[in-house]
Scaffold this active site. Structure first.
Site, PDB file in Angstrom:
ATOM      1  N   GLY A  61       0.880  -1.322   0.040  1.00 16.44           N
ATOM      2  CA  GLY A  61       0.000   0.096  -0.049  1.00 16.44           C
ATOM      3  C   GLY A  61       0.897   1.420  -0.076  1.00 16.44           C
TER       4      GLY A  61
ATOM      5  N   GLU B  18       1.708   1.674  -3.548  1.00 17.06           N
ATOM      6  CA  GLU B  18       0.285   2.082  -4.038  1.00 17.06           C
ATOM      7  C   GLU B  18       0.071   3.879  -3.801  1.00 17.06           C
ATOM      8  OE1 GLU B  18      -1.654  -1.208  -2.502  1.00 17.06           O
ATOM      9  OE2 GLU B  18      -2.700  -1.374  -4.395  1.00 17.06           O
TER      10      GLU B  18
HETATM   11  N1  COA Z   1       1.923  -4.272   8.796  1.00 13.30           N
HETATM   12  C1  COA Z   1       2.086  -4.430  10.033  1.00 13.30           C
HETATM   13  N2  COA Z   1       3.271  -4.155  10.695  1.00 13.30           N
HETATM   14  C2  COA Z   1       4.203  -4.019  10.009  1.00 13.30           C
HETATM   15  C3  COA Z   1       4.270  -3.875   8.598  1.00 13.30           C
HETATM   16  C4  COA Z   1       2.807  -3.825   7.946  1.00 13.30           C
HETATM   17  N3  COA Z   1       2.512  -3.804   6.674  1.00 13.30           N
HETATM   18  N4  COA Z   1       5.434  -3.961   8.184  1.00 13.30           N
HETATM   19  C5  COA Z   1       6.380  -3.662   9.142  1.00 13.30           C
HETATM   20  N5  COA Z   1       5.821  -3.948  10.145  1.00 13.30           N
HETATM   21  C6  COA Z   1       6.159  -3.810  11.584  1.00 13.30           C
HETATM   22  C7  COA Z   1       6.704  -5.065  11.873  1.00 13.30           C
HETATM   23  O1  COA Z   1       5.663  -6.064  12.243  1.00 13.30           O
HETATM   24  C8  COA Z   1       7.718  -4.974  13.062  1.00 13.30           C
HETATM   25  O2  COA Z   1       7.004  -4.615  14.208  1.00 13.30           O
HETATM   26  P1  COA Z   1       7.410  -5.215  15.624  1.00 13.30           P
HETATM   27  O3  COA Z   1       8.753  -4.486  15.834  1.00 13.30           O
HETATM   28  O4  COA Z   1       6.447  -4.785  16.548  1.00 13.30           O
HETATM   29  O5  COA Z   1       7.855  -6.661  15.416  1.00 13.30           O
HETATM   30  C9  COA Z   1       7.961  -3.282  12.866  1.00 13.30           C
HETATM   31  O6  COA Z   1       7.170  -2.979  11.704  1.00 13.30           O
HETATM   32  C10 COA Z   1       9.423  -3.443  11.902  1.00 13.30           C
HETATM   33  O7  COA Z   1       9.462  -3.884  10.845  1.00 13.30           O
HETATM   34  P2  COA Z   1      10.565  -5.432  10.766  1.00 13.30           P
HETATM   35  O8  COA Z   1      10.040  -6.153   9.785  1.00 13.30           O
HETATM   36  O9  COA Z   1      11.115  -5.781  12.016  1.00 13.30           O
HETATM   37  O10 COA Z   1      11.751  -4.364   9.744  1.00 13.30           O
HETATM   38  P3  COA Z   1      12.858  -4.899   8.705  1.00 13.30           P
HETATM   39  O11 COA Z   1      13.647  -3.893   8.534  1.00 13.30           O
HETATM   40  O12 COA Z   1      13.176  -6.472   9.169  1.00 13.30           O
HETATM   41  O13 COA Z   1      11.927  -5.198   7.552  1.00 13.30           O
HETATM   42  C11 COA Z   1      10.085  -4.813   5.686  1.00 13.30           C
HETATM   43  C12 COA Z   1      11.439  -4.256   6.692  1.00 13.30           C
HETATM   44  C13 COA Z   1       9.493  -3.445   5.106  1.00 13.30           C
HETATM   45  C14 COA Z   1      11.036  -5.511   4.719  1.00 13.30           C
HETATM   46  C15 COA Z   1       9.176  -5.567   6.576  1.00 13.30           C
HETATM   47  O14 COA Z   1       8.734  -5.089   7.529  1.00 13.30           O
HETATM   48  C16 COA Z   1       8.294  -6.229   5.673  1.00 13.30           C
HETATM   49  O15 COA Z   1       8.281  -7.086   4.839  1.00 13.30           O
HETATM   50  N6  COA Z   1       6.978  -5.541   5.912  1.00 13.30           N
HETATM   51  C17 COA Z   1       5.907  -6.047   5.127  1.00 13.30           C
HETATM   52  C18 COA Z   1       5.596  -5.329   3.734  1.00 13.30           C
HETATM   53  C19 COA Z   1       4.363  -6.146   3.028  1.00 13.30           C
HETATM   54  O16 COA Z   1       4.027  -7.161   2.950  1.00 13.30           O
HETATM   55  N7  COA Z   1       3.549  -4.801   2.730  1.00 13.30           N
HETATM   56  C20 COA Z   1       2.148  -5.325   2.114  1.00 13.30           C
HETATM   57  C21 COA Z   1       1.155  -5.455   3.005  1.00 13.30           C
HETATM   58  S1  COA Z   1      -0.279  -6.121   2.107  1.00 13.30           S
END
Ligand code: COA
Length: 259
Positions: A110, A113
């Site tokens: 999103g 997007e």
């Molecule tokens: N929804 C909810 N929480 C999210 C999130 C999302 N889309 N993206 C990141 N977070 C949260 C994580 O759960 C984490 O929370 P916590 O510290 O309470 O565990 C915090 O944000 C930090 O994210 P983290 O994954 O630990 O950081 P990272 O640097 O290791 O990875 C990303 C960064 C962006 C690669 C990874 O967070 C990710 O893949 N996020 C989801 C992206 C996604 O699939 N978006 C589409 C959703 S439909």
């Protein structure tokens, strides 16, 4: 208007909207989505605002829809979620005032997007882009399947959609997903400079360009050109058109009033 999940600051006719849930990488929960709608309405209606910059706090622009709320959705409520987000992103795309996304970090799902719904995208050299929804058993639900095809072409869009891969800012610029990449420390200044240059132009002409260019996505060339001619006719009768052309001939800067 006070916001819980956004920062909203106005200076020099520029509203800077900052998504502010850095501990969750600015993921879009219901409150963020609702407030994004309120923020763009504030941009649209306030006379002291000429355009907006949208950015994120911390190391993300927006890391996508908030995944923690997904498990409890039914087909009906999930479709409703998508429609609501689509409607709010549509308001960004169709805002009559220019909106620049300053993509400071992760623009995933999103977030990508949302950036695509803005009129122009500038990216920091540390920004990352992707539509990873297929990895979650989903597809982009906030207009991404449509805007990505328009912005980067079907083949490149298919690659991003079907692999769910993450690309860096340089690759995003190469395929046309972002307009320009700048060093992270210069991102907001670059966005302000571009928006300031836009705001030096006639406001009604900016609004007409936005509407006509958006129409190119939705109507045929003939209908689009009819709209263009109609706008050309209206603009031709404005004070700002007389001021702009007179200023050019007098070799002085134009002073536009939006009339
Ligand atoms: N929804 C909810 N929480 C999210 C999130 C999302 N889309 N993206 C990141 N977070 C949260 C994580 O759960 C984490 O929370 P916590 O510290 O309470 O565990 C915090 O944000 C930090 O994210 P983290 O994954 O630990 O950081 P990272 O640097 O290791 O990875 C990303 C960064 C962006 C690669 C990874 O967070 C990710 O893949 N996020 C989801 C992206 C996604 O699939 N978006 C589409 C959703 S439909």
């Amino acid at each position: 208007m006070p916001y819980d999940t956004l920062l909203f600051e106005v200076a020099d006719r520029i509203a800077t909207i900052t998504v502010n849930r850095p501990d969750k990488l600015n993921a879009l929960n219901d409150t963020v989505i609702r407030e994004l709608g309120q923020a763009i309405d504030e941009v649209r209606t306030r006379a002291d605002i000429g355009g907006a910059i949208l950015t994120g706090s911390g190391r993300a622009f927006v890391a996508g829809a908030d995944i923690s709320g997904f498990g409890s959705r039914t087909p009906v409520t999930a479709a409703e979620l998508a429609r609501r987000g689509q409607e709010i992103f549509f308001r960004y795309e169709n805002c009559a005032k220019p909106v620049i996304a300053a993509v400071n970090g992760f623009a995933m799902g999103g977030g990508c997007e949302l950036a695509m719904a803005c009129h122009v995208r500038l990216a920091s050299d540390s920004a990352k882009f992707g539509q990873p929804e297929v990895k979650l058993g989903l597809l982009p639900g906030y207009g991404g399947t449509q805007r990505l095809v328009h912005l980067v072409g079907k083949g490149r869009a298919m690659q991003l959609l079907l692999t769910g891969e993450t690309i860096d800012a340089t690759e995003a610029a190469r395929i046309g997903l972002v307009n320009r990449v700048v060093p992270a420390a210069e991102l907001l200044d670059a966005a302000r400079a571009m928006l300031t240059a836009m705001l030096a132009n006639a406001p009604l002409a900016l609004a007409a360009c936005i509407e006509a260019a958006n129409a190119a996505w939705e109507v045929g060339v003939r209908e689009g050109q009819l709209l263009e001619a109609a706008h050309f006719g209206v603009l031709g009768a404005t004070s700002d058109m007389r001021e702009g052309t007179a200023a050019f001939l007098a070799k002085r800067p134009a002073v536009f009033t939006g009339a």
